[in-house]
Each structure stands twice: as structure tokens, then as C-alpha cells.
Motif scaffolding. Structure first.
Motif, PDB file in Angstrom:
ATOM      1  N   ASN A 211      44.063  -0.200  57.704  1.00  0.00           N
ATOM      2  CA  ASN A 211      44.563   0.091  59.042  1.00  0.00           C
ATOM      3  C   ASN A 211      45.789   0.998  59.021  1.00  0.00           C
ATOM      4  O   ASN A 211      46.448   1.179  57.995  1.00  0.00           O
ATOM      5  CB  ASN A 211      44.912  -1.208  59.755  1.00  0.00           C
ATOM      6  CG  ASN A 211      45.923  -2.049  58.995  1.00  0.00           C
ATOM      7  OD1 ASN A 211      45.577  -2.731  58.045  1.00  0.00           O
ATOM      8  ND2 ASN A 211      47.182  -2.010  59.418  1.00  0.00           N
ATOM      9  N   ARG A 235      40.695  -5.141  58.030  1.00  0.00           N
ATOM     10  CA  ARG A 235      41.529  -4.461  59.018  1.00  0.00           C
ATOM     11  C   ARG A 235      41.289  -2.959  58.942  1.00  0.00           C
ATOM     12  O   ARG A 235      41.575  -2.334  57.927  1.00  0.00           O
ATOM     13  CB  ARG A 235      43.014  -4.737  58.752  1.00  0.00           C
ATOM     14  CG  ARG A 235      43.466  -6.164  58.962  1.00  0.00           C
ATOM     15  CD  ARG A 235      44.949  -6.288  58.680  1.00  0.00           C
ATOM     16  NE  ARG A 235      45.440  -7.644  58.774  1.00  0.00           N
ATOM     17  CZ  ARG A 235      46.644  -8.029  58.367  1.00  0.00           C
ATOM     18  NH1 ARG A 235      47.476  -7.134  57.843  1.00  0.00           N
ATOM     19  NH2 ARG A 235      47.027  -9.288  58.479  1.00  0.00           N
ATOM     20  N   HIS A 237      42.088  -1.185  62.039  1.00  0.00           N
ATOM     21  CA  HIS A 237      42.654  -0.768  63.322  1.00  0.00           C
ATOM     22  C   HIS A 237      43.636   0.392  63.155  1.00  0.00           C
ATOM     23  O   HIS A 237      44.084   0.712  62.065  1.00  0.00           O
ATOM     24  CB  HIS A 237      43.346  -1.936  64.026  1.00  0.00           C
ATOM     25  CG  HIS A 237      44.454  -2.589  63.253  1.00  0.00           C
ATOM     26  ND1 HIS A 237      44.252  -3.691  62.459  1.00  0.00           N
ATOM     27  CD2 HIS A 237      45.773  -2.294  63.152  1.00  0.00           C
ATOM     28  CE1 HIS A 237      45.402  -4.045  61.902  1.00  0.00           C
ATOM     29  NE2 HIS A 237      46.343  -3.208  62.311  1.00  0.00           N
ATOM     30  N   ARG A 257      38.414 -12.805  59.634  1.00  0.00           N
ATOM     31  CA  ARG A 257      39.268 -12.074  60.560  1.00  0.00           C
ATOM     32  C   ARG A 257      38.908 -10.592  60.499  1.00  0.00           C
ATOM     33  O   ARG A 257      38.871 -10.016  59.414  1.00  0.00           O
ATOM     34  CB  ARG A 257      40.749 -12.262  60.210  1.00  0.00           C
ATOM     35  CG  ARG A 257      41.240 -13.692  60.309  1.00  0.00           C
ATOM     36  CD  ARG A 257      42.686 -13.794  59.885  1.00  0.00           C
ATOM     37  NE  ARG A 257      43.140 -15.180  59.840  1.00  0.00           N
ATOM     38  CZ  ARG A 257      44.300 -15.579  59.333  1.00  0.00           C
ATOM     39  NH1 ARG A 257      45.128 -14.670  58.828  1.00  0.00           N
ATOM     40  NH2 ARG A 257      44.631 -16.846  59.324  1.00  0.00           N
ATOM     41  N   SER A 259      39.674  -6.763  62.477  1.00  0.00           N
ATOM     42  CA  SER A 259      40.364  -5.958  63.472  1.00  0.00           C
ATOM     43  C   SER A 259      39.897  -4.517  63.391  1.00  0.00           C
ATOM     44  O   SER A 259      40.100  -3.831  62.394  1.00  0.00           O
ATOM     45  CB  SER A 259      41.890  -6.014  63.260  1.00  0.00           C
ATOM     46  OG  SER A 259      42.533  -5.223  64.238  1.00  0.00           O
ATOM     47  N   SER A 261      40.546  -2.550  66.268  1.00  0.00           N
ATOM     48  CA  SER A 261      41.203  -2.068  67.476  1.00  0.00           C
ATOM     49  C   SER A 261      41.761  -0.661  67.318  1.00  0.00           C
ATOM     50  O   SER A 261      42.044  -0.201  66.214  1.00  0.00           O
ATOM     51  CB  SER A 261      42.351  -3.018  67.860  1.00  0.00           C
ATOM     52  OG  SER A 261      41.861  -4.298  68.158  1.00  0.00           O
ATOM     53  N   GLU A 281      38.826 -14.759  64.099  1.00  0.00           N
ATOM     54  CA  GLU A 281      39.571 -13.800  64.897  1.00  0.00           C
ATOM     55  C   GLU A 281      38.823 -12.469  64.948  1.00  0.00           C
ATOM     56  O   GLU A 281      38.424 -11.941  63.912  1.00  0.00           O
ATOM     57  CB  GLU A 281      40.977 -13.575  64.317  1.00  0.00           C
ATOM     58  CG  GLU A 281      41.829 -14.840  64.298  1.00  0.00           C
ATOM     59  CD  GLU A 281      43.189 -14.614  63.681  1.00  0.00           C
ATOM     60  OE1 GLU A 281      43.655 -13.455  63.681  1.00  0.00           O
ATOM     61  OE2 GLU A 281      43.794 -15.590  63.190  1.00  0.00           O
ATOM     62  N   TYR A 283      39.212  -8.663  66.831  1.00  0.00           N
ATOM     63  CA  TYR A 283      40.016  -7.732  67.621  1.00  0.00           C
ATOM     64  C   TYR A 283      39.260  -6.412  67.757  1.00  0.00           C
ATOM     65  O   TYR A 283      39.023  -5.721  66.767  1.00  0.00           O
ATOM     66  CB  TYR A 283      41.364  -7.468  66.937  1.00  0.00           C
ATOM     67  CG  TYR A 283      42.191  -8.704  66.684  1.00  0.00           C
ATOM     68  CD1 TYR A 283      43.154  -9.128  67.601  1.00  0.00           C
ATOM     69  CD2 TYR A 283      42.027  -9.445  65.513  1.00  0.00           C
ATOM     70  CE1 TYR A 283      43.926 -10.246  67.355  1.00  0.00           C
ATOM     71  CE2 TYR A 283      42.789 -10.575  65.256  1.00  0.00           C
ATOM     72  CZ  TYR A 283      43.744 -10.975  66.185  1.00  0.00           C
ATOM     73  OH  TYR A 283      44.501 -12.092  65.937  1.00  0.00           O
TER      74      TYR A 283
END
Length: 601
Positions: A211, A235, A237, A257, A259, A261, A281, A283
Motif C-alpha cells: 500500500n 494491503r 490501498h 484482513r 484493504s 481502498s 476486515e 476495506y
């Protein structure tokens, strides 16, 4: 004892304890010694004092160095954050990362993480020479340049942490060769180009963070079932990734999890998301995702956080979402859901505490069934909808509430007295409605019930007419942001305003306030923004305003102020527009004041 037997015992003793004897008398491997001295020479400043202790030839005794057989260095442990029995403290090594570090060919752990003053580049031959590395931590430095292609030769590497640097260029495809790699963190750099498809070869990977870079193109994994079977934390994002969320995304069955985003992803959410039974989670905010939320999302029984805000998702919401009994946070804000009403199954989500339905097309009154939610609501955001009617009095029964945002609706009532029961309220945002009456209820005036919790109040763009004289009375001394602008407030500013010692932003503009500017405003030393324009303030600007050293924005225009603007910073640094529309004001940055000269005859 027989002489020969004694000789044998002595010889065995020397062999057995020879390592200990040599440890204090002999130098470590010459290549290792040269590599460490080269590293030290590249660091002129070491605030930890560790390198200053690197004296002599036996580097195995130096702080942060671990050796093994034949006096080869196998670990360099010099992290920037040092822990003691009682505390943590941050240290710096200001200088360049020397390429001589690659001479330590037996290294298994290289930890220089968090040395914020360390700059330079990653040696291009690192992967060819440090082939025994298992853990490489170079995060939180100031490294530039590219990630060397040779990094893929680190076949024993289990953890690679290069985050929070200024590394640029593409991610080398050779990373896909690192079969032992379990944790890869390249986040918060300047990396560009596409995510290499070779990552699908990383069978041991469980943590993958890329990310906050400039990556583009599509998400290339997984291409088939069984790839990246251990990937649990992903991740991606804050990049520029495009295309869709892969149809096969549900093949990453170990995900917990995720993400994605703040990218440019588009198209529908794949129904295969329902296969991610360990997911807790998810996102997906700030993309261009469209279509409806798939019914299969109801299978995610472990889901705690779901954020799909700021997309193009359409309604209706699937009834199957009512099965998400562990869901604590639901954020569907700013999607063209056109819900008309909040789903009646929402109270069935027994763990729900954070509800964000801003800009979802909700109409009518705030539904009473919200008070029946079994969990303790901590944050409720229904802003940017088409709500009308009153703020219900039962809002005061949500005693765990920290954030209440009902702004940008058409609510037209008073603030209910029950709101003073919200002892833990920290953020109250009711701006841009048609609320009337006194602002007193917002502060819980008299009881001091908010204690030190309330830090943010925005009641701007309403029809409030009373209560300004009560600001600061009670226990609201931790308020940092207060906006009462664009109302119908009358009266004078009270001296109790000076109790708001933590306030950073105060906006009372566009009202009908009429008084002198109180001297106590000069006590608000944390103030960064003060907006009092378009009122009826009279008198001089207090000299004490020169004490507002943190003030970055000031607007006193369009009042009835007079006299000379106090001469000094920060007041003389603001533009003339900060003071315009006050016919009696003069002095910098306005025109000079006229002086009266008496003539004796």
C-alpha cells in the motif's frame, strides 16, 4: 593418572573449550570485520552510541553483533527503536548505507529498521552475496533508488521489510522466486509500475503489504485455486490499481484482513467473496465499484469491519447481511444506494457499534427502531441524507455514543435536552440543518456532563438564536473545534470563553453578535483559526491578541471595530482582507492611522 591419559584429557579440554579461549583473543573473520568497519565509517552520527563501542578486532563482542561458528557474523541487530526495562526511545544513525555490508556473507539477520537518518541505496549485489539471509529489515530509513533485481536470489529469506523509505521504480519480478518468503512489506514508498504476476508463486506468503505507492494495472492474483494458500493479510490501498476485483479472489481462502481502498477499481464485487470464511476486515472504500453487494457476503460469519464507502454501489442491500452477527463497523456511506429508509434488519446485528450511512438517500424521520439495537452504538453518521422532522429525544439513551453526525439534512427541531446524558460524546456535528432555539443543549450546560470528552462541535448553518453567552460554562474545557457560524445568534461573547484553553479553531462568523472583543480571547494560546467576520463587534482589537502566536488564520472583517491594529506579529502578517469592512480600523496591514497635531498660537 597415566601420563598418556592425562595428555588425552588435556587435549580434549582444549578442543572442547577452544572456542571460548579464542573468543577473547582472536579477531573475527576478516571479511566480516572489513564489512562492519565500512558500515561504521558511513555513519558519522550515531545518537545511540552503539557504534562508538565498536573497538578492536573482535567484532563478535561488539554491541548488536552475533557470531557463530568460525567467528562468522550471522546477525546485525541495530534497530532505531531501542527498548529498555522501563521505556522505549528512538535513535538515529545519520549517514549512508555502505555497500560493504555485503561482505558479511554468513548474515542471517540484518536489522537496521527505523534508523530514520540512514540514507543511500540498497546494494545491487545484496541478493547475490547475502544468500543466507532469513530476515532483512531496512524499513523507516531514508533509502532511495530501486529494489535490486538480485533480491530474488535470497532463497532463504522469510521476512523482507522495506516500508517507509523513498524507494522508486518497479517491483522486481524476481521476488516471485523467494519460496521461503512469509512476510513482505514494501508499503509507503515511491514504487511504480504493475504488481508482478510472479507473486502467485509465493506459496509461504502470509503478509503482503504494498500500500501507499504509485502502483498501477490490475491485481494479478490469484489466477487459480491453491495459489498463495497462506495469505492472510493483504494491503494494496492508496495506489492507482485499476480493473476489477478478480473473480477468483475467493480462492485466497486464508484471508483475514484485506484493504483495497483508494484505488481505481471498478465493476461488481465477485460473489466468490463469500468463500473467505476467515475474513474479519474488508476495506474497499474510494473506488469505482458498482452493482449490488452480493448475497454471498452473508456467509462471512467472522466479519467485524465492512467499509464499501465512496463507490458506485446500488441498492437494495441484501437481506443476507442480517446474518453478520459479529459485524461491529458498517460503512456504506456515499454510494447511490437510494435506500429511502434504513434497513429494518439493522437492529438484528447484535455486535454493531459503528454505523455510517452518510449520503445513502435515506428519507423521512430518524427511525425509532435504532434505539432497539442490542449493541452499544458508539458512532452514528447519517449525514448528507434527506432526513426531516426532529432529533428524537431517545438519542440520549445511546449512552456509549462518542460520535453523532446528523449534518446536511433537513432536521428542524430544537436540540433535545436528553443529549446532555451522552457523557462520552466527543464529536457532535449537526451543521446544515434547520435547527432552532438555543445552542445550550449541545453543551449540556449547567451539569458539566460532557466532562473532558467533547472536543468537536459544529452547529453551523442552522437557525439557532440563543445561548452563546453560556459557552465555556460547565465542564467543556477540552473543546478543540467549535463552529457556530451562519446562524442567528445574538448577544455578547462571555468571559467564560477563555476557559476553552485547548481550542484550535473558533468560528462565530455570520451571526448578529454585538460586543467588544473580550480580552480573554488572548488566553487561547492554542488557537490556530479565529473567524469573527460579519457580526456587529465594536471597540478596539485587544493588545493581548499579540499573544496568539499559533494563529494561522484570522478574519475580523465586516464589523464595527475601530482604533489601531496592535503592531506586531502575528496580527501584521495577515492580509488586509482580515480587517476590511471596519471603517474605524487603521494600522498595518491597513492604511496608517491619522495623527492629531495640535498647533499653539
Amino acid at each position: 593418572m597415566d601420563y598418556h591419559l592425562l595428555h588425552i584429557v588435556t587435549l580434549l579440554t582444549v578442543i572442547a573449550f577452544g572456542g571460548e579461549i579464542r573468543k577473547t583473543t582472536e579477531a573475527c573473520n576478516s571479511d566480516d570485520l572489513q564489512g562492519l568497519i565500512g558500515f561504521k565509517n558511513g555513519i558519522p552520527t550515531d545518537t545511540s552510541g552503539r557504534l562508538a563501542k565498536w573497538i578492536g578486532q573482535n567484532c563478535c563482542e561488539w554491541e548488536g553483533i552475533v557470531c557463530e561458528n568460525a567467528y562468522r557474523v550471522i546477525q546485525i541487530n541495530l534497530p532505531g527503536l531501542i527498548s529498555t526495562d522501563t521505556d522505549f526511545y528512538q535513535t538515529q544513525m545519520v549517514g549512508q548505507l555502505s555497500p560493504s555490508i555485503t561482505l558479511l556473507t554468513s548474515l542471517e539477520i540484518l536489522d537496521l529498521g527505523g534508523l530514520v537518518g540512514l540514507s543511500g541505496t540498497i546494494p545491487q549485489t545484496l541478493g547475490l552475496q547475502l544468500t543466507k539471509l532469513k530476515k532483512l529489515y531496512l524499513y523507516g530509513n531514508n533509502l532511495t533508488g530501486s529494489i535490486p533485481e538480485s533480491i530474488g536470489e535470497l532463497q532463504n529469506l522469510q521476512e523482507l521489510a522495506l516500508h517507509e523509505n523513498k524507494l522508486s521504480g518497479p517491483i522486481p519480478s524476481s521476488i516471485g522466486q523467494m519460496q521461503a518468503l512469509e512476510k513482505l512489506d514494501l508499503s509507503s514508498n515511491l514504487l511504480s509500475g504493475c504488481i508482478p504476476s510472479s507473486l502467485t508463486n509465493l506459496t509461504a506468503i502470509s503478509v503482503l503489504y504494498m500500500n501507499t505507492n504509485y502502483l498501477e494495472g490490475t491485481i494479478p492474483f490469484p489466477s487459480r485455486y491453491g495459489e498463495m494458500p497462506s495469505l492472510a493479510f493483504l494491503r494494496l490501498h492508496d495506489n492507482y490499481l485499476s480493473g476489477t476485483v478478480p473473480l477468483n479472489f475467493g480462492y485466497l481462502v486464508s484471508l483475514q484482513r484485506v484493504s483495497l481502498s483508494n484505488n481505481k477499481l471498478e465493476g461488481p464485487l465477485p460473489s466468490s467473496l463469500g468463500n473467505l470464511l476467515s475474513l474479519s476486515e474488508l476495506y474497499l472504500s474510494f473506488n469505482f465499484l458498482s452493482g449490488q453487494i452480493p448475497k454471498s457476503i452473508g456467509q462471512l460469519s467472522q466479519l467485524i469491519m465492512l467499509n464499501i464507502s465512496n463507490n458506485l454501489i446500488e441498492g437494495p442491500l441484501p437481506q443476507e447481511m442480517s446474518s453478520l452477527q459479529n459485524l461491529q463497523t458498517l460503512d456504506l456511506s456515499f454510494n447511490p444506494l437510494n435506500l429511502t429508509a434504513i434497513p429494518e434488519w439493522l437492529p438484528n446485528l447484535s455486535s454493531l457499534s459503528m454505523i455510517y450511512f452518510a449520503g445513502c438517500g435515506i428519507e423521512g424521520r430518524i427511525p425509532d427502531f435504532l434505539k432497539t439495537i442490542h449493541s452499544s452504538i458508539q458512532e452514528l453518521d447519517l449525514s448528507g441524507n434527506l432526513l426531516s422532522g426532529s432529533i428524537p429525544s431517545w438519542i440520549g439513551s445511546l449512552t456509549q455514543l462518542y460520535l453523532l453526525n446528523l449534518s446536511s439534512n433537513s432536521l428542524d427541531s430544537l436540540i433535545p435536552d436528553s443529549i446532555s446524558n451522552l457523557h462520552d460524546l466527543g464529536v457532535l456535528d449537526l451543521h446544515s440543518n434547520r435547527l432552532t432555539g438555543s445552542i445550550t443543549g449541545a453543551f449540556g450546560i449547567g451539569q458539566g456532563n460532557f466532562g473532558g470528552s467533547l472536543t468537536y462541535i459544529d452547529l453551523s448553518d442552522n437557525n439557532f438564536s440563543r445561548g452563546v453567552e453560556e459557552i465555556g460554562v460547565g465542564g467543556q474545557f477540552n473543546i478543540q473545534f467549535l463552529n457556530l457560524s451562519h446562524n442567528l445568534l445574538k448577544g455578547t461573547l462571555p468571559s467564560s470563553l477563555g476557559r476553552l484553553s485547548y481550542i484550535q479553531s473558533l468560528d462565530l462568523s455570520y451571526n448578529d453578535l454585538a460586543s467588544n472583543l473580550p480580552e480573554v480571547l488572548a488566553n487561547l494560546s492554542s488557537l490556530e483559526k479565529l473567524k469573527l467576520q460579519k457580526n456587529h463587534f465594536i471597540g478596539n482589537i485587544p493588545n493581548g491578541f499579540l499573544n496568539l502566536r499559533n494563529l494561522k488564520e484570522l478574519n475580523l472583517s465586516d464589523n464595527f471595530l475601530e482604533g489601531e491594529i496592535p503592531d506586531g506579529k502575528p496580527l501584521i502578517d495577515f492580509p488586509g482582507s482580515s480587517y476590511s469592512g471596519n471603517k474605524g480600523l487603521c494600522g498595518k496591514p491597513l492604511s496608517p492611522c491619522k495623527t492629531m497635531i495640535s498647533i499653539k498660537l
